[in-house]
Motif scaffolding. Structure first.
Motif, PDB file in Angstrom:
ATOM      1  N   GLU A  94      27.041 -80.883 -16.014  1.00  0.00           N
ATOM      2  CA  GLU A  94      26.760 -80.582 -14.608  1.00  0.00           C
ATOM      3  C   GLU A  94      28.002 -80.084 -13.879  1.00  0.00           C
ATOM      4  O   GLU A  94      27.910 -79.270 -12.961  1.00  0.00           O
ATOM      5  CB  GLU A  94      26.166 -81.799 -13.906  1.00  0.00           C
ATOM      6  N   LEU A  97      28.225 -76.483 -14.929  1.00  0.00           N
ATOM      7  CA  LEU A  97      27.213 -75.697 -14.222  1.00  0.00           C
ATOM      8  C   LEU A  97      27.675 -75.302 -12.825  1.00  0.00           C
ATOM      9  O   LEU A  97      27.402 -74.198 -12.350  1.00  0.00           O
ATOM     10  CB  LEU A  97      25.916 -76.500 -14.123  1.00  0.00           C
ATOM     11  N   ALA A  98      28.392 -76.212 -12.165  1.00  0.00           N
ATOM     12  CA  ALA A  98      28.843 -75.949 -10.794  1.00  0.00           C
ATOM     13  C   ALA A  98      29.858 -74.816 -10.725  1.00  0.00           C
ATOM     14  O   ALA A  98      30.089 -74.258  -9.649  1.00  0.00           O
ATOM     15  CB  ALA A  98      29.441 -77.219 -10.194  1.00  0.00           C
ATOM     16  N   GLN A  99      30.455 -74.438 -11.866  1.00  0.00           N
ATOM     17  CA  GLN A  99      31.431 -73.342 -11.881  1.00  0.00           C
ATOM     18  C   GLN A  99      30.749 -71.978 -11.904  1.00  0.00           C
ATOM     19  O   GLN A  99      31.384 -70.963 -11.660  1.00  0.00           O
ATOM     20  CB  GLN A  99      32.370 -73.477 -13.094  1.00  0.00           C
ATOM     21  N   ARG A 100      29.468 -71.967 -12.275  1.00  0.00           N
ATOM     22  CA  ARG A 100      28.637 -70.765 -12.278  1.00  0.00           C
ATOM     23  C   ARG A 100      29.186 -69.680 -13.224  1.00  0.00           C
ATOM     24  O   ARG A 100      30.045 -69.953 -14.051  1.00  0.00           O
ATOM     25  CB  ARG A 100      28.454 -70.228 -10.857  1.00  0.00           C
ATOM     26  N   GLY A 101      28.685 -68.475 -13.079  1.00  0.00           N
ATOM     27  CA  GLY A 101      29.114 -67.386 -13.954  1.00  0.00           C
ATOM     28  C   GLY A 101      28.788 -67.676 -15.412  1.00  0.00           C
ATOM     29  O   GLY A 101      27.706 -68.182 -15.736  1.00  0.00           O
ATOM     30  N   ASP A 102      29.738 -67.369 -16.295  1.00  0.00           N
ATOM     31  CA  ASP A 102      29.516 -67.574 -17.726  1.00  0.00           C
ATOM     32  C   ASP A 102      30.107 -68.888 -18.205  1.00  0.00           C
ATOM     33  O   ASP A 102      30.370 -69.054 -19.404  1.00  0.00           O
ATOM     34  CB  ASP A 102      30.114 -66.408 -18.520  1.00  0.00           C
ATOM     35  N   SER A 123      22.616 -84.333 -15.226  1.00  0.00           N
ATOM     36  CA  SER A 123      22.263 -83.729 -13.933  1.00  0.00           C
ATOM     37  C   SER A 123      22.158 -84.794 -12.851  1.00  0.00           C
ATOM     38  O   SER A 123      21.357 -84.652 -11.925  1.00  0.00           O
ATOM     39  CB  SER A 123      20.941 -82.963 -14.051  1.00  0.00           C
ATOM     40  N   LEU A 128      18.294 -79.407 -10.326  1.00  0.00           N
ATOM     41  CA  LEU A 128      17.883 -78.214 -11.051  1.00  0.00           C
ATOM     42  C   LEU A 128      16.380 -78.275 -11.306  1.00  0.00           C
ATOM     43  O   LEU A 128      15.832 -79.356 -11.548  1.00  0.00           O
ATOM     44  CB  LEU A 128      18.592 -78.118 -12.407  1.00  0.00           C
ATOM     45  N   ASP A 132      14.884 -74.931 -15.682  1.00  0.00           N
ATOM     46  CA  ASP A 132      16.307 -74.681 -15.901  1.00  0.00           C
ATOM     47  C   ASP A 132      16.917 -75.744 -16.813  1.00  0.00           C
ATOM     48  O   ASP A 132      17.750 -75.448 -17.679  1.00  0.00           O
ATOM     49  CB  ASP A 132      17.062 -74.651 -14.574  1.00  0.00           C
TER      50      ASP A 132
END
Length: 284
Positions: A94, A97-102, A123, A128, A132
């Motif tokens: 999680e 995930l918070a960093q986003r992008g790839d 999570s 989410l 997802d």
């Protein structure tokens, strides 16, 4: 290194409950590695030299691996594999995930390169959609790793929150949690980790009814219960037998296995933890 057979272990003339051989699908024991205390190669080597036959998985916690040199992480993971112990990331996804992008794709690639076997899909602090979360299970499998989603009933689980703070967050219906677990299993999840918050941790009274429903609807082999407290894992073994899958701290492995073996325990378990079955110890 696999199960210590009756011929190999010390004091072999003394009977005890036999455990299935690794890899096990029941009576799985996962231990918490680096987090509350540093766990280096020498410490882990000593632990696995004596108790490696009873440890199925080592789990890093709190993203502790991200603080360590790559060489140290690889060395710990390699040592685990020498003892037929799989290695889990713990609930760190999680944060990724918070960093986003790839970030997720890069995280999974790094896990594979460093010798991790299992990726937990946590999570507790984020929201989410179910689709997802299930997609993450599929992504972990596509990366050649085993997916182990975390499922629970307590919002905000996973941190050192007070009982009052978690009560303010509220809980989800156990039926909703079970349905999410089923979706993950259908997507190929190896095992479901049941978060202890709201059930046996950070609560005024244990929700044993929740445990009963989870076992009834998912089956004992499909789930692992977080039980990093002797009173909690004793309750699980006393009520569900030695084949219940449990996650404990590395400092508790001997105490847990003495209980599973039926050779030691508290006054309410002494002489009462037994097993019977022709297939005991022959699982492959």
């Amino acid at each position: 290194m696999t199960l210590v057979s009756a011929e190999e272990r010390a004091f072999a003339f003394l009977p005890m409950n036999e455990r299935p051989r690794k890899p096990r699908s029941r009576g799985v024991t996962e231990i918490r590695g680096p987090y509350y205390t540093p766990v280096g190669r020498h410490y882990l080597d000593d632990l696995l030299e004596t108790m490696g036959a009873y440890v199925d998985t080592l789990k890093y916690a709190g993203g502790s691996f991200s603080l360590m040199p790559r060489e140290a992480v690889s060395a710990l993971n390699e040592l685990c594999h020498e003892h037929d112990v799989e290695v889990s990331t713990g609930g760190f996804l999680e944060y990724v995930l918070a960093q986003r992008g790839d970030a997720v794709a890069r995280y999974l690639e790094e896990c594979r390169e460093l010798g991790f076997d299992i990726v937990e899909i946590s999570s507790g602090f984020i929201t989410l959609p179910t689709d997802d979360l299930v997609a993450l299970t599929k992504a972990v499998r596509a990366a050649g790793l085993k997916a182990k989603p975390e499922v629970g009933i307590q919002f905000g689980a996973g941190g050192a929150s007070t009982i009052e703070a978690l009560e303010a967050e509220g809980m989800r219906d156990v039926g909703q949690a079970i349905e999410l677990a089923k979706h993950h299993l259908d997507a190929g999840a190896q095992l479901i980790m049941i978060e202890s918050e709201g059930i046996t941790e950070q609560v005024r009274e244990w929700r044993t009814d929740v445990v009963g429903r989870i076992v009834s609807e998912l089956g004992i082999e499909q789930v692992m219960f977080e039980a990093a407290d002797p009173a909690v894992f004793t309750w699980y073994v006393r009520n569900y037998g030695i084949d219940v899958n449990l996650f404990v701290d590395h400092s508790q492995i001997v105490q847990l296995e003495c209980l599973r073996a039926g050779i030691w325990g508290t006054d309410d378990t002494w002489g009462r933890i037994l097993s019977y079955g022709a297939s005991r110890g022959k699982e492959t």
